[in-house]
Design an enzyme around this catalytic site. Structure first.
Site, mmCIF file in Angstrom:
data_model
loop_
_atom_site.group_PDB
_atom_site.id
_atom_site.type_symbol
_atom_site.label_atom_id
_atom_site.label_comp_id
_atom_site.label_asym_id
_atom_site.label_seq_id
_atom_site.Cartn_x
_atom_site.Cartn_y
_atom_site.Cartn_z
ATOM 1 N N ASN A 144 0.908 -1.075 -0.187
ATOM 2 C CA ASN A 144 0.077 -0.031 0.026
ATOM 3 C C ASN A 144 1.002 1.198 -0.160
ATOM 4 O O ASN A 144 1.349 1.568 0.939
ATOM 5 C CB ASN A 144 -0.885 -0.007 1.218
ATOM 6 C CG ASN A 144 -1.690 1.192 1.411
ATOM 7 O OD1 ASN A 144 -2.179 2.076 0.468
ATOM 8 N ND2 ASN A 144 -2.298 1.704 2.551
ATOM 9 N N TRP A 145 1.169 1.928 -1.004
ATOM 10 C CA TRP A 145 1.963 3.032 -1.343
ATOM 11 C C TRP A 145 1.386 4.318 -0.589
ATOM 12 O O TRP A 145 1.918 5.238 -0.594
ATOM 13 C CB TRP A 145 2.208 3.178 -2.888
ATOM 14 C CG TRP A 145 3.293 2.449 -3.256
ATOM 15 C CD1 TRP A 145 3.857 1.473 -2.579
ATOM 16 C CD2 TRP A 145 4.026 2.383 -4.609
ATOM 17 N NE1 TRP A 145 4.998 0.715 -3.298
ATOM 18 C CE2 TRP A 145 4.831 1.356 -4.696
ATOM 19 C CE3 TRP A 145 3.618 2.990 -5.788
ATOM 20 C CZ2 TRP A 145 5.644 0.875 -5.617
ATOM 21 C CZ3 TRP A 145 4.411 2.722 -6.820
ATOM 22 C CH2 TRP A 145 5.301 1.866 -6.802
ATOM 23 N N LYS A 146 0.051 4.365 -0.269
ATOM 24 C CA LYS A 146 -0.885 5.366 0.168
ATOM 25 C C LYS A 146 -0.394 6.655 -1.146
ATOM 26 O O LYS A 146 -0.512 6.376 -2.147
ATOM 27 C CB LYS A 146 -0.047 5.844 1.487
ATOM 28 C CG LYS A 146 -0.257 4.609 2.312
ATOM 29 C CD LYS A 146 0.067 4.961 3.705
ATOM 30 C CE LYS A 146 0.261 3.884 4.540
ATOM 31 N NZ LYS A 146 0.026 4.008 6.056
ATOM 32 N N HIS A 161 -9.580 1.357 4.711
ATOM 33 C CA HIS A 161 -8.398 1.530 5.477
ATOM 34 C C HIS A 161 -8.559 2.643 6.573
ATOM 35 O O HIS A 161 -9.544 3.537 6.619
ATOM 36 C CB HIS A 161 -7.406 2.184 4.458
ATOM 37 C CG HIS A 161 -5.812 2.046 4.876
ATOM 38 N ND1 HIS A 161 -5.601 3.038 5.853
ATOM 39 C CD2 HIS A 161 -4.951 1.140 4.865
ATOM 40 C CE1 HIS A 161 -4.113 2.941 6.121
ATOM 41 N NE2 HIS A 161 -3.950 1.678 5.684
ATOM 42 N N GLU A 221 -7.087 5.033 7.613
ATOM 43 C CA GLU A 221 -6.765 6.365 7.210
ATOM 44 C C GLU A 221 -7.856 7.003 6.546
ATOM 45 O O GLU A 221 -8.273 8.293 7.016
ATOM 46 C CB GLU A 221 -5.455 6.454 6.313
ATOM 47 C CG GLU A 221 -4.209 6.301 7.069
ATOM 48 C CD GLU A 221 -3.120 5.777 6.261
ATOM 49 O OE1 GLU A 221 -3.182 5.744 5.220
ATOM 50 O OE2 GLU A 221 -2.106 5.355 6.964
ATOM 51 N N GLU A 262 -5.691 -4.569 10.631
ATOM 52 C CA GLU A 262 -4.752 -3.600 10.855
ATOM 53 C C GLU A 262 -5.225 -2.717 12.142
ATOM 54 O O GLU A 262 -5.926 -1.674 12.073
ATOM 55 C CB GLU A 262 -4.740 -2.474 9.662
ATOM 56 C CG GLU A 262 -4.475 -3.156 8.227
ATOM 57 C CD GLU A 262 -3.600 -2.117 7.604
ATOM 58 O OE1 GLU A 262 -2.750 -2.715 6.963
ATOM 59 O OE2 GLU A 262 -4.247 -1.115 7.061
ATOM 60 N N GLY A 266 2.338 2.606 10.451
ATOM 61 C CA GLY A 266 3.233 3.653 10.535
ATOM 62 C C GLY A 266 3.882 4.092 11.629
ATOM 63 O O GLY A 266 4.622 5.108 11.695
ATOM 64 N N SER A 321 3.220 -1.930 10.547
ATOM 65 C CA SER A 321 4.463 -1.730 10.746
ATOM 66 C C SER A 321 5.077 -3.369 10.419
ATOM 67 O O SER A 321 5.927 -3.731 11.344
ATOM 68 C CB SER A 321 4.952 -1.599 12.280
ATOM 69 O OG SER A 321 4.614 -0.233 12.214
ATOM 70 N N GLY A 329 2.674 -0.978 4.255
ATOM 71 C CA GLY A 329 2.808 0.533 4.075
ATOM 72 C C GLY A 329 4.269 0.778 3.786
ATOM 73 O O GLY A 329 5.007 0.636 2.600
ATOM 74 N N GLY A 330 4.992 1.470 4.803
ATOM 75 C CA GLY A 330 6.252 2.084 4.780
ATOM 76 C C GLY A 330 7.226 1.152 4.144
ATOM 77 O O GLY A 330 8.204 1.646 3.124
HETATM 78 C C1 PEP Z 1 -0.879 0.327 5.918
HETATM 79 O O1 PEP Z 1 -0.692 1.378 5.325
HETATM 80 O O2 PEP Z 1 -1.944 -0.347 5.902
HETATM 81 C C2 PEP Z 1 0.326 -0.220 6.769
HETATM 82 C C3 PEP Z 1 -0.004 -1.303 7.192
HETATM 83 O O3 PEP Z 1 1.237 0.694 6.947
HETATM 84 P P1 PEP Z 1 2.648 0.329 7.860
HETATM 85 O O4 PEP Z 1 3.201 -0.748 7.158
HETATM 86 O O5 PEP Z 1 3.723 1.625 7.299
HETATM 87 O O6 PEP Z 1 2.441 0.461 9.174
#
Ligand code: PEP
Length: 253
Positions: free
Chosen positions: A9-11, A96, A98, A167, A173, A213, A234-235
């Site tokens: 997930n590049w956001k 999600h 966010e 999640e 993040g 994470s 994500g990251g």
């Molecule tokens: C996400 O964006 O769904 C996510 C899990 O991000 P991260 O891996 O950065 O925590």
């Protein structure tokens, strides 16, 4: 058999050149990852670039990060599921945290989006999870069960057509992941709720991912758990090297 998934997930990150570089690096390193399905969810604006660079979804499947519930019409700024299908998407992330917390998406809207995605023949990746305060108040299981009940209400879904990502909001993040035991406990509860809401076949076929994470150093521990079928990343998905390494761990988990 549930094939494990590594979903990037590049956001709201990357431009065209950065995307092309990622794809070159990914393709150079990813051969041989057959035990997991790798999916990339870039911003809408980069879906065409990914489609041009990687023709076959088998090499790297595509997903979007959101969509609207109507197919077309006067909905300025929105993107529909059929539009995403035309761009080669197989998956759409829905709900999600966010979007729930920053854009104020509610359970009813998420339910409508899930129906639209399924209607179009795409597979939704429904995100659910509790906040830190809810976990500290020992309400995590109730919160997630409520999200499932409201989000999945009235859905007509066949086995294999739904992916869920657990999640925990406090893990996204932050660098602080859920322990593998806590993630397994919640994901087993999600599977058992699916059994109650639908049937055993659907519950057994649904891939349930952990997100929050995920990195190279914690992926193996999470993937060793029987109900965890992969990760939403994500990251650590923004660099091809790290995404490929995590995908390999998931493939062999
Ligand atoms: C996400 O964006 O769904 C996510 C899990 O991000 P991260 O891996 O950065 O925590």
């Amino acid at each position: 058999m549930r094939k494990p998934m590594a979903v990037a997930n590049w956001k709201m990150n990357k431009n065209g050149e950065e995307t092309r570089q990622f794809l070159r690096d990914y393709m150079a390193q990813a051969s041989g990852i057959t035990g997991a399905e790798a999916v990339i969810c870039p911003p809408f604006t980069l879906l065409a670039t990914v489609q041009q660079e990687i023709g076959s979804p088998a090499a790297l499947a595509r997903g979007a990060q959101n969509c609207f519930w109507e197919d077309k019409g006067a909905y300025t700024g929105e993107i529909s599921a059929p539009m995403l299908k035309e761009l080669g998407c197989s998956y759409v992330i829905i709900g999600h945290s966010e979007r729930r917390l920053i854009m104020g998406e509610n359970d009813e809207q998420i339910n409508r989006k899930l129906k639209a995605v399924l209607q179009c023949g795409l597979v939704p990746i429904l995100c659910v999870g509790e906040t830190l305060q809810q976990r500290e108040n020992k309400a995590a299981l109730t919160v997630v069960k409520n999200q499932l009940d409201k989000n999945l209400q009235g859905l007509h879904v066949q086995p294999g057509q739904l992916v869920i990502a657990y999640e925990p909001v406090w893990a996204i993040g932050t660098g602080v992941n859920a322990s593998s035991d806590d993630a397994q406990e919640m994901i087993a509860c999600i599977r058992s709720r699916l059994r109650e809401l639908f049937n055993d076949e659907l519950a057994s076929a649904t891939r349930i991912l952990y997100g929050g994470s995920v990195r190279e150093d914690n992926a193996a521990d999470l993937m060793a758990k029987p109900d965890i079928d992969g990760a939403l990343i994500g990251g650590a998905s923004l660099e091809a090297d790290s995404f490929v390494r995590i995908a390999r761990i998931i493939a062999h988990g």
